[in-house]
Write a protein that holds these residues in place. Sequence first.
Motif, PDB file in Angstrom:
ATOM      1  N   ASP A  85       0.836  -1.215   0.000  1.00 47.35           N
ATOM      2  CA  ASP A  85       0.000   0.000   0.000  1.00 47.35           C
ATOM      3  C   ASP A  85       0.867   1.261   0.000  1.00 47.35           C
ATOM      4  OD1 ASP A  85      -1.965  -1.899   0.343  1.00 47.35           O
ATOM      5  OD2 ASP A  85      -3.003  -0.826   1.936  1.00 47.35           O
ATOM      6  N   ALA A  86       1.843   1.305   0.893  1.00 41.33           N
ATOM      7  CA  ALA A  86       2.706   2.479   0.989  1.00 41.33           C
ATOM      8  C   ALA A  86       3.487   2.683  -0.303  1.00 41.33           C
ATOM      9  CB  ALA A  86       3.660   2.343   2.174  1.00 41.33           C
ATOM     10  N   ALA A  87       3.986   1.590  -0.886  1.00 42.30           N
ATOM     11  CA  ALA A  87       4.729   1.692  -2.146  1.00 42.30           C
ATOM     12  C   ALA A  87       3.828   2.235  -3.257  1.00 42.30           C
ATOM     13  CB  ALA A  87       5.302   0.336  -2.526  1.00 42.30           C
ATOM     14  N   ALA A  88       2.571   1.791  -3.280  1.00 45.79           N
ATOM     15  CA  ALA A  88       1.632   2.268  -4.298  1.00 45.79           C
ATOM     16  C   ALA A  88       1.372   3.761  -4.152  1.00 45.79           C
ATOM     17  CB  ALA A  88       0.326   1.487  -4.206  1.00 45.79           C
ATOM     18  N   HIS A  89       1.167   4.226  -2.929  1.00 46.91           N
ATOM     19  CA  HIS A  89       0.949   5.659  -2.715  1.00 46.91           C
ATOM     20  C   HIS A  89       2.182   6.457  -3.127  1.00 46.91           C
ATOM     21  CE1 HIS A  89      -2.921   5.221  -0.837  1.00 46.91           C
ATOM     22  NE2 HIS A  89      -2.457   4.496   0.161  1.00 46.91           N
ATOM     23  N   ARG A  90       3.368   5.969  -2.758  1.00 47.40           N
ATOM     24  CA  ARG A  90       4.590   6.706  -3.111  1.00 47.40           C
ATOM     25  C   ARG A  90       4.757   6.800  -4.630  1.00 47.40           C
ATOM     26  NH1 ARG A  90       6.869   3.879   1.411  1.00 47.40           N
ATOM     27  NH2 ARG A  90       7.585   2.247  -0.013  1.00 47.40           N
ATOM     28  N   GLY A  91       4.507   5.701  -5.322  1.00 48.69           N
ATOM     29  CA  GLY A  91       4.612   5.728  -6.779  1.00 48.69           C
ATOM     30  C   GLY A  91       3.615   6.675  -7.407  1.00 48.69           C
ATOM     31  N   ALA A  92       2.399   6.672  -6.904  1.00 51.02           N
ATOM     32  CA  ALA A  92       1.350   7.520  -7.474  1.00 51.02           C
ATOM     33  C   ALA A  92       1.643   8.998  -7.285  1.00 51.02           C
ATOM     34  CB  ALA A  92       0.005   7.174  -6.851  1.00 51.02           C
ATOM     35  N   LEU A  93       2.345   9.337  -6.217  1.00 49.53           N
ATOM     36  CA  LEU A  93       2.631  10.745  -5.940  1.00 49.53           C
ATOM     37  C   LEU A  93       3.580  11.355  -6.961  1.00 49.53           C
ATOM     38  CD1 LEU A  93       2.968  10.550  -2.056  1.00 49.53           C
ATOM     39  CD2 LEU A  93       1.178  11.747  -3.329  1.00 49.53           C
ATOM     40  N   SER A  94       4.224  10.520  -7.771  1.00 59.76           N
ATOM     41  CA  SER A  94       5.168  11.037  -8.751  1.00 59.76           C
ATOM     42  C   SER A  94       4.482  11.517 -10.030  1.00 59.76           C
ATOM     43  CB  SER A  94       6.199   9.952  -9.116  1.00 59.76           C
ATOM     44  OG  SER A  94       5.571   8.875  -9.805  1.00 59.76           O
ATOM     45  N   GLY A  95       3.194  11.209 -10.204  1.00 59.06           N
ATOM     46  CA  GLY A  95       2.488  11.568 -11.439  1.00 59.06           C
ATOM     47  C   GLY A  95       1.333  12.510 -11.200  1.00 59.06           C
ATOM     48  N   SER A  96       0.587  12.776 -12.244  1.00 58.53           N
ATOM     49  CA  SER A  96      -0.517  13.740 -12.175  1.00 58.53           C
ATOM     50  C   SER A  96      -1.817  13.121 -11.675  1.00 58.53           C
ATOM     51  CB  SER A  96      -0.751  14.347 -13.560  1.00 58.53           C
ATOM     52  OG  SER A  96      -1.122  13.332 -14.494  1.00 58.53           O
ATOM     53  N   GLY A  97      -1.890  11.786 -11.638  1.00 57.72           N
ATOM     54  CA  GLY A  97      -3.141  11.138 -11.263  1.00 57.72           C
ATOM     55  C   GLY A  97      -3.473  11.237  -9.799  1.00 57.72           C
ATOM     56  N   GLY A  98      -2.443  11.417  -8.963  1.00 57.07           N
ATOM     57  CA  GLY A  98      -2.692  11.510  -7.537  1.00 57.07           C
ATOM     58  C   GLY A  98      -3.047  10.162  -6.928  1.00 57.07           C
ATOM     59  N   THR A  99      -3.460  10.190  -5.674  1.00 58.52           N
ATOM     60  CA  THR A  99      -3.731   8.951  -4.964  1.00 58.52           C
ATOM     61  C   THR A  99      -4.767   9.173  -3.871  1.00 58.52           C
ATOM     62  OG1 THR A  99      -2.669   7.087  -3.809  1.00 58.52           O
ATOM     63  CG2 THR A  99      -1.821   9.287  -3.315  1.00 58.52           C
ATOM     64  N   ARG A 115       2.782   9.116   8.826  1.00 58.49           N
ATOM     65  CA  ARG A 115       2.219  10.462   8.949  1.00 58.49           C
ATOM     66  C   ARG A 115       2.683  11.367   7.803  1.00 58.49           C
ATOM     67  NH1 ARG A 115      -0.706  12.484  12.660  1.00 58.49           N
ATOM     68  NH2 ARG A 115      -0.325  10.645  13.978  1.00 58.49           N
ATOM     69  N   ASP A 116       3.968  11.320   7.472  1.00 51.69           N
ATOM     70  CA  ASP A 116       4.471  12.154   6.372  1.00 51.69           C
ATOM     71  C   ASP A 116       3.869  11.723   5.038  1.00 51.69           C
ATOM     72  OD1 ASP A 116       5.979  13.602   8.145  1.00 51.69           O
ATOM     73  OD2 ASP A 116       7.860  12.564   7.705  1.00 51.69           O
ATOM     74  N   LEU A 117       3.761  10.403   4.836  1.00 53.72           N
ATOM     75  CA  LEU A 117       3.144   9.896   3.611  1.00 53.72           C
ATOM     76  C   LEU A 117       1.688  10.339   3.529  1.00 53.72           C
ATOM     77  CD1 LEU A 117       3.237   8.147   1.061  1.00 53.72           C
ATOM     78  CD2 LEU A 117       2.742   6.151   2.507  1.00 53.72           C
ATOM     79  N   ALA A 118       0.974  10.262   4.653  1.00 51.66           N
ATOM     80  CA  ALA A 118      -0.432  10.688   4.673  1.00 51.66           C
ATOM     81  C   ALA A 118      -0.561  12.172   4.325  1.00 51.66           C
ATOM     82  CB  ALA A 118      -1.043  10.416   6.045  1.00 51.66           C
ATOM     83  N   ALA A 119       0.368  13.000   4.806  1.00 51.47           N
ATOM     84  CA  ALA A 119       0.330  14.424   4.484  1.00 51.47           C
ATOM     85  C   ALA A 119       0.522  14.649   2.991  1.00 51.47           C
ATOM     86  CB  ALA A 119       1.401  15.163   5.281  1.00 51.47           C
ATOM     87  N   ALA A 120       1.400  13.855   2.371  1.00 50.62           N
ATOM     88  CA  ALA A 120       1.609  13.973   0.928  1.00 50.62           C
ATOM     89  C   ALA A 120       0.380  13.507   0.158  1.00 50.62           C
ATOM     90  CB  ALA A 120       2.839  13.163   0.518  1.00 50.62           C
ATOM     91  N   VAL A 121      -0.258  12.437   0.633  1.00 52.78           N
ATOM     92  CA  VAL A 121      -1.490  11.950   0.001  1.00 52.78           C
ATOM     93  C   VAL A 121      -2.578  13.017   0.097  1.00 52.78           C
ATOM     94  CG1 VAL A 121      -3.356  10.250   0.164  1.00 52.78           C
ATOM     95  CG2 VAL A 121      -0.975   9.510   0.363  1.00 52.78           C
ATOM     96  N   GLN A 122      -2.708  13.617   1.258  1.00 47.46           N
ATOM     97  CA  GLN A 122      -3.727  14.653   1.457  1.00 47.46           C
ATOM     98  C   GLN A 122      -3.503  15.833   0.517  1.00 47.46           C
ATOM     99  OE1 GLN A 122      -3.505  16.550   5.269  1.00 47.46           O
ATOM    100  NE2 GLN A 122      -5.601  17.288   5.198  1.00 47.46           N
ATOM    101  N   ALA A 123      -2.233  16.182   0.289  1.00 47.45           N
ATOM    102  CA  ALA A 123      -1.919  17.326  -0.554  1.00 47.45           C
ATOM    103  C   ALA A 123      -2.070  17.030  -2.040  1.00 47.45           C
ATOM    104  CB  ALA A 123      -0.488  17.795  -0.276  1.00 47.45           C
ATOM    105  N   ASN A 124      -2.027  15.754  -2.411  1.00 49.85           N
ATOM    106  CA  ASN A 124      -2.068  15.364  -3.822  1.00 49.85           C
ATOM    107  C   ASN A 124      -3.183  14.370  -4.123  1.00 49.85           C
ATOM    108  OD1 ASN A 124       0.661  16.498  -5.052  1.00 49.85           O
ATOM    109  ND2 ASN A 124       1.096  15.731  -2.993  1.00 49.85           N
ATOM    110  N   GLY A 125      -4.196  14.370  -3.295  1.00 46.36           N
ATOM    111  CA  GLY A 125      -5.303  13.434  -3.471  1.00 46.36           C
ATOM    112  C   GLY A 125      -6.264  13.556  -2.311  1.00 46.36           C
ATOM    113  N   ALA A 126      -6.557  12.432  -1.658  1.00 47.02           N
ATOM    114  CA  ALA A 126      -7.530  12.473  -0.566  1.00 47.02           C
ATOM    115  C   ALA A 126      -7.328  11.299   0.376  1.00 47.02           C
ATOM    116  CB  ALA A 126      -8.956  12.458  -1.114  1.00 47.02           C
TER     117      ALA A 126
END
Length: 248
Positions: A146-160, A177-188
Amino acid sequence: VELAALSLLPLTRWPRVACDLRRGVSPRHILTEHCAEGAGLPRRPAWTDPGQLLTRAARALAEAGALNLDAVGWGDPHYPALLREIADPPPVLWVSGEPRRLHEPSVALVGSRAATSYALTVAERLAADLSAAGVAVVSGLARGVDAAAHRGALSGSGGTVAVLGCGADVIYPAEHRDLAAAVQANGAIVSEFLPGTWPRPEFFPRRNRLISGLVTAVVVVEAGERSGSLITARCALDQGREVCVVPG
């Protein structure tokens, strides 16, 4: 408030709640009807008092506002159309981030928490490719795949999009927590549980049906025989979604 109160009814009642909402029955009438039915059971459950449910729902909405969470109800234009199709959709989604992400083309990537290096590499690469093509990647913010998928998705325009088995304001596991903050900023970050709800083992199978319900396809990267990933795959099949697997 009535929709948030409906989400406090037992999950076993949500299919009927969804049927009534699809027929245009008012949420207050649905709430009153279900509470009255519960009151007639041999052992009256705690959820049979509509006044208490409405009070808890109002409190949750106030907490959500203070936490900058969006309460996306059944009739809200931001409520995901795909999720409305499943048998037991939540009356309210609690969303941290960008609710519009819930309407974009999306694919779920799920897999083992104790993943092999192969699975982590594949998950991150596949998620990056999907995101680069404008497809949102949905997963559960867990350790491993799951974490790897979110990290990969954050590199593109599709978000996560991360779907949690706890409140949308409760980050689990804490090291993400840091990963969740990045997800929140680039998705939901999304949950069907009220703000402040802490994770419990029985919440994660419920979470998995939402992961599959939000997407058109589920990709199982790596999974054990009794894993949550296979629960997600079974939910996807029941919901009429495509299920794909990565070769071992």
